[in-house]
Design a protein around this motif. Structure first.
Motif, mmCIF file in Angstrom:
data_model
loop_
_atom_site.group_PDB
_atom_site.id
_atom_site.type_symbol
_atom_site.label_atom_id
_atom_site.label_comp_id
_atom_site.label_asym_id
_atom_site.label_seq_id
_atom_site.Cartn_x
_atom_site.Cartn_y
_atom_site.Cartn_z
ATOM 1 N N LEU A 4 0.827 -1.203 0.000
ATOM 2 C CA LEU A 4 0.000 0.000 0.000
ATOM 3 C C LEU A 4 0.865 1.258 0.000
ATOM 4 C CD1 LEU A 4 -2.888 -1.002 2.439
ATOM 5 C CD2 LEU A 4 -2.876 -1.012 -0.065
ATOM 6 N N ASN A 5 2.019 1.204 0.633
ATOM 7 C CA ASN A 5 2.939 2.343 0.584
ATOM 8 C C ASN A 5 3.380 2.610 -0.850
ATOM 9 O OD1 ASN A 5 2.745 2.337 3.358
ATOM 10 N ND2 ASN A 5 4.765 1.421 3.705
ATOM 11 N N LEU A 6 3.697 1.539 -1.574
ATOM 12 C CA LEU A 6 4.121 1.708 -2.957
ATOM 13 C C LEU A 6 2.960 2.164 -3.838
ATOM 14 C CD1 LEU A 6 6.488 1.512 -4.907
ATOM 15 C CD2 LEU A 6 5.925 -0.905 -5.275
ATOM 16 N N ALA A 7 1.767 1.640 -3.579
ATOM 17 C CA ALA A 7 0.595 2.076 -4.335
ATOM 18 C C ALA A 7 0.322 3.554 -4.094
ATOM 19 C CB ALA A 7 -0.623 1.241 -3.946
ATOM 20 N N ALA A 8 0.417 3.994 -2.842
ATOM 21 C CA ALA A 8 0.234 5.416 -2.541
ATOM 22 C C ALA A 8 1.305 6.254 -3.221
ATOM 23 C CB ALA A 8 0.264 5.638 -1.033
ATOM 24 N N THR A 9 2.515 5.721 -3.294
ATOM 25 C CA THR A 9 3.606 6.439 -3.953
ATOM 26 C C THR A 9 3.314 6.651 -5.431
ATOM 27 O OG1 THR A 9 5.255 5.671 -2.365
ATOM 28 C CG2 THR A 9 6.062 6.327 -4.535
ATOM 29 N N GLY A 18 -6.289 16.036 -0.724
ATOM 30 C CA GLY A 18 -7.120 17.227 -0.778
ATOM 31 C C GLY A 18 -7.377 17.802 0.606
ATOM 32 N N ALA A 19 -7.670 16.930 1.565
ATOM 33 C CA ALA A 19 -7.932 17.382 2.935
ATOM 34 C C ALA A 19 -6.677 17.982 3.571
ATOM 35 C CB ALA A 19 -8.447 16.219 3.773
ATOM 36 N N VAL A 20 -5.532 17.327 3.374
ATOM 37 C CA VAL A 20 -4.280 17.817 3.958
ATOM 38 C C VAL A 20 -3.898 19.162 3.347
ATOM 39 C CG1 VAL A 20 -1.800 17.365 4.134
ATOM 40 C CG2 VAL A 20 -3.434 15.544 4.621
ATOM 41 N N MET A 21 -4.036 19.291 2.019
ATOM 42 C CA MET A 21 -3.717 20.561 1.365
ATOM 43 C C MET A 21 -4.639 21.676 1.837
ATOM 44 S SD MET A 21 -1.082 20.733 -0.642
ATOM 45 C CE MET A 21 -1.536 22.168 -1.631
ATOM 46 N N ALA A 22 -5.940 21.394 1.962
ATOM 47 C CA ALA A 22 -6.888 22.414 2.425
ATOM 48 C C ALA A 22 -6.554 22.854 3.852
ATOM 49 C CB ALA A 22 -8.312 21.881 2.341
ATOM 50 N N TYR A 23 -6.290 21.884 4.715
ATOM 51 C CA TYR A 23 -5.952 22.185 6.108
ATOM 52 C C TYR A 23 -4.658 22.999 6.195
ATOM 53 C CZ TYR A 23 -4.069 21.321 10.794
ATOM 54 O OH TYR A 23 -3.506 21.459 12.036
ATOM 55 N N SER A 24 -3.624 22.566 5.472
ATOM 56 C CA SER A 24 -2.316 23.228 5.559
ATOM 57 C C SER A 24 -2.377 24.638 4.987
ATOM 58 C CB SER A 24 -1.258 22.402 4.827
ATOM 59 O OG SER A 24 -1.142 21.112 5.390
ATOM 60 N N THR A 25 -3.068 24.804 3.862
ATOM 61 C CA THR A 25 -3.215 26.137 3.273
ATOM 62 C C THR A 25 -3.954 27.061 4.231
ATOM 63 O OG1 THR A 25 -3.274 25.178 1.042
ATOM 64 C CG2 THR A 25 -4.080 27.425 1.277
ATOM 65 N N ALA A 26 -5.038 26.562 4.820
ATOM 66 C CA ALA A 26 -5.819 27.379 5.753
ATOM 67 C C ALA A 26 -5.006 27.773 6.979
ATOM 68 C CB ALA A 26 -7.088 26.625 6.161
ATOM 69 N N ARG A 27 -4.197 26.828 7.497
ATOM 70 C CA ARG A 27 -3.371 27.134 8.674
ATOM 71 C C ARG A 27 -2.368 28.238 8.361
ATOM 72 N NH1 ARG A 27 -1.943 23.927 12.752
ATOM 73 N NH2 ARG A 27 -0.907 25.873 13.364
ATOM 74 N N THR A 42 -6.495 2.779 -4.073
ATOM 75 C CA THR A 42 -5.567 3.635 -3.340
ATOM 76 C C THR A 42 -5.595 5.049 -3.882
ATOM 77 O OG1 THR A 42 -4.135 1.725 -2.901
ATOM 78 C CG2 THR A 42 -3.166 3.901 -2.594
ATOM 79 N N MET A 43 -5.736 5.199 -5.200
ATOM 80 C CA MET A 43 -5.801 6.541 -5.779
ATOM 81 C C MET A 43 -7.025 7.295 -5.277
ATOM 82 S SD MET A 43 -4.693 9.063 -7.481
ATOM 83 C CE MET A 43 -3.604 9.017 -8.898
ATOM 84 N N ALA A 44 -8.165 6.638 -5.198
ATOM 85 C CA ALA A 44 -9.375 7.304 -4.702
ATOM 86 C C ALA A 44 -9.159 7.792 -3.266
ATOM 87 C CB ALA A 44 -10.560 6.355 -4.783
ATOM 88 N N LEU A 45 -8.583 6.939 -2.423
ATOM 89 C CA LEU A 45 -8.350 7.305 -1.029
ATOM 90 C C LEU A 45 -7.263 8.374 -0.917
ATOM 91 C CD1 LEU A 45 -8.960 6.775 1.953
ATOM 92 C CD2 LEU A 45 -7.252 4.935 1.895
ATOM 93 N N THR A 46 -6.196 8.216 -1.696
ATOM 94 C CA THR A 46 -5.087 9.171 -1.655
ATOM 95 C C THR A 46 -5.544 10.558 -2.085
ATOM 96 O OG1 THR A 46 -3.451 7.435 -2.067
ATOM 97 C CG2 THR A 46 -2.786 9.677 -2.568
#
Length: 300
Positions: free
Chosen positions: A136-141, A213-222, A204-208
């Motif tokens: 799964l790590n490689l799939a996420a990569t 998207g959530a991490v980018m939105a959170y980090s940009t907002a912070r 994995t692509m759907a989940l990734t």
């Protein structure tokens, strides 16, 4: 020098060359330094867009270390010499990107913005994800490498895009974009040659995509909140349109993003050979714009 001596000398030079360079994936040690930079909102003079791309940079050191470990785990299973050389190039390039973006992240953090805190939070997330399973790590990569390849290609291809980056910050992004394009198929080929399947990669692509998207939105907002720009409605709306509007940069990547879900897809289906050749010459050719920032590199 005799012919035999010349042959020996040539062979010795080749042996000193990083393995990745032989297959077009040379690690380039670019020495970034923003100590004297006065760049403020360094993308299009827009707080929203600057913090969007800053959030992306903040994710990269931990993210690219995750990629390296995911690929390295399967390296001993690869028997193809060219792919083994490509893996060495991939590891070298990603390790050096980590160093380059850490310099930018330190520059961001020095502005009293929470770059270091966000990096720490991402490390916790990736450390926990990394414990699930190497496959799964490689799939996420390969999923995240698909994103970085598409974004790198777009940055190289669109003059108004890279021209919007402040002049002293731009070399980091152009170097990174070039090398993401050069090594875009390496993790994919490792995944394929070690038994990776279609269902795992697409799920994995759907989940990734959702998590990124959530991490980018959170980090940009912070980052925006820390600068007091979170409620800058006019700039935020303009920035959202520039990225996600009808002709936004992210919107225009959607068809190529969706190609990932074709059973027969391969990253090299997106032909970037001419673009890579053009930017190798511009950045690192005989009169390359970044030659003055280069140091020798040989990382495996």
């Amino acid at each position: 020098m005799t012919a035999a001596q010349t042959a020996i000398s040539t062979k010795a030079s080749a042996n000193r060359q990083p393995a990745g360079a032989r297959v077009g994936i040379p690690p380039r040690r670019v020495m970034m330094n923003f100590d004297n930079s006065d760049a403020g909102y360094w993308y299009a003079d827009s707080p929203f867009l600057t913090y969007f791309w800053s959030a992306f940079s903040v994710l990269l050191p931990e993210g690219e270390q995750f990629f390296v470990e995911a690929v390295r785990h399967y390296r001993d299973q690869i028997t193809d010499d060219d792919l083994k050389a490509a893996i060495s190039g991939f590891i070298g390039q990603e390790a050096l990107h980590t160093q380059g973006h850490q310099v930018l992240n330190d520059f961001i953090n020095a502005k009293q913005l929470p770059a270091a805190e966000l990096e720490s939070q991402l490390k916790i997330l990736l450390d926990n994800v990394g414990k699930i399973h190497p496959r799964l790590n490689l799939a996420a990569t390969i999923c995240l490498e698909h994103f970085t390849a598409l974004m790198g290609e777009q940055l190289l291809a669109e003059a108004d895009h890279h021209g919007s980056v402040a002049e002293d910050i731009r070399p980091l992004w152009m170097w990174h974009a070039l090398e993401e394009t050069e090594h875009k198929a390496v993790a994919w080929d490792v995944y394929q040659q070690t038994g990776g399947g279609y269902i795992v990669r697409t799920a994995t692509m759907a989940l990734t995509t959702a998590i990124l998207g959530a991490v980018m939105a959170y980090s940009t907002a912070r980052l925006m909140h820390a600068d007091g720009k979170l409620l800058n409605v006019r700039d935020n709306v303009a920035g959202m349109r520039a990225l996600f509007g009808r002709r936004g940069r992210m919107t225009r990547l959607l068809p190529k993003y969706l190609d990932f879900f074709r059973p027969s897809f391969h990253p090299n289906d997106h032909d970037t050979n001419a673009l890579v050749t053009e930017w190798r010459e511009k950045l690192f050719g005989a009169n390359g714009a970044m030659n003055g920032l280069l140091k020798g590199a040989n990382i495996h």
